[in-house]
Design a protein around this motif. Sequence first.
Motif, short mmCIF file in Angstrom:
data_model
loop_
_atom_site.label_atom_id
_atom_site.label_comp_id
_atom_site.label_asym_id
_atom_site.label_seq_id
_atom_site.Cartn_x
_atom_site.Cartn_y
_atom_site.Cartn_z
N VAL A 2 0.65 -1.18 -0.12
CA VAL A 2 -0.05 -0.14 -0.12
C VAL A 2 0.82 1.26 0.13
O VAL A 2 0.61 2.13 -0.75
N LEU A 3 1.93 1.33 0.78
CA LEU A 3 2.65 2.52 0.97
C LEU A 3 3.51 2.58 -0.53
O LEU A 3 3.59 3.83 -1.19
N CYS A 4 3.83 1.72 -1.30
CA CYS A 4 4.56 1.86 -2.48
C CYS A 4 3.44 2.25 -3.39
O CYS A 4 3.76 2.92 -4.43
N ALA A 5 2.37 1.70 -3.30
CA ALA A 5 1.16 2.29 -4.43
C ALA A 5 0.73 3.88 -3.90
O ALA A 5 0.47 4.15 -4.90
N ILE A 6 0.75 3.99 -2.77
CA ILE A 6 0.34 5.45 -2.53
C ILE A 6 1.63 6.34 -2.97
O ILE A 6 1.32 7.41 -3.46
N SER A 7 2.67 5.99 -2.75
CA SER A 7 3.85 6.68 -3.27
C SER A 7 3.78 6.90 -4.85
O SER A 7 3.99 8.08 -5.33
N SER A 8 3.70 5.85 -5.54
CA SER A 8 3.48 5.94 -6.92
C SER A 8 2.63 6.71 -7.41
O SER A 8 2.72 7.57 -8.27
N TYR A 9 1.25 6.55 -6.94
CA TYR A 9 0.06 7.25 -7.27
C TYR A 9 0.08 8.71 -6.92
O TYR A 9 -0.32 9.84 -7.71
N ALA A 10 0.53 9.02 -5.54
CA ALA A 10 0.45 10.38 -5.26
C ALA A 10 1.47 11.27 -5.82
O ALA A 10 1.13 12.50 -6.14
#
Length: 409
Positions: A229-237
Amino acid sequence: MDAQNMLELDRKVRRNAFVLMAANAVNGSILPIAVTLGGLAGVYLLGPDKSLATLPVTASTVGSALTTIPAAMLMSRIGRRRGFVLGAAPAVLGGLLATYALMQGTFALFVVALFLIGMSGAFNQQYRFAAIDAGSMAVRTKAMSLVMAGGIFSGILGPQAIILTNDWLSPIAFAGSFLAAAGLGFIGLLIAGFVRDVAPPREEPRAHGGPAGRPLREIARQPRFIAAVLCAISSYALMSLVMTAAPLAMIGCGLTQNDAALGIQWHVLAMFAPSFFTGRLIVRFGKDRIVIAGMALLTACAVVGLSGITLAHFWITLILLGLGWNFGFIGATSMLSETYRPEEKGRVQGLNDFLVLGSAAMASLLSGKLIGGPGWAFINMIVFPVVMVSLIALTWAFLLRRSTSREKA
């Protein structure tokens, strides 16, 4: 399931993937229109004050974030096909309302319109999950990549729609393009009707009537879940932060609206073009390495963004941003699929998208504030610490996993 039935299911999954890719191509093309013109239309409606110019784009992301969990839960009950058809309707309404708001010069109504477009975007987020509802692991991974590759066509359709339709309702700026967005939404709605459900639409209940599977709190405590989730958040944000600011930064540096539209086109193409082979790369090199590659590309994007403000600098920045998003986000989505059981997918996918899109919404709103304050360079500087946090989380989850494997051995 025996081998013959699995082969038949895999065939259905592959067929569905092509339909989902087409739906993603058409419905996904509305995003480049909203992103490219949302901030510029905000300036047009507000005047010289840029502090709230990106609020319409933020409203779109907020609409997606608030709708993710309801969209996921709705589809778990009524099935993918009916869910995608229903989810395309707000895009049609939002495009028409945005056109009317621009003709009336009403900023608040324009914000509401993009919120509706964002709601539809939450259903679009489910395309990638629909691709992995059933089938063998190899087929599911490739099906998700194929569905995501539909974004290549959306990356062409959206910006070209801006260039070809912007003068339809002249002298009202941008109105023609949002009218075209409504038309694209309607076509996407028709395509969604050809989606077929390849997995049971309703979660199996427990004896006492509650949903099957572990409590969501237990699933969310897994180190692998946290890292994914953190990696997905970082990529998307980070993608949302830089992408939202880029058109305003380009116009502020003396470039044209068409330059900005084409920059977003290159960006969206870079977001989805690798999807033809991202799945194969994940199978060959592993999810963790692909996510790390995504973070490296995001870092390179910031380096180029800090190096200059020519057209080439902006376009290369946006291309690297798209590539980094693709590897980081698809890799993280694949990681997430390891953390839940089939009966838990609706709740976990909904929570994941809520957190990811919620963070992207905050990044989008922050983008407008920063572009009118510290500026483009500061926005690029933010990339470095965010990437570092993601890499730390990924390393932590990897070390814990390896330690657990050794103990079991």
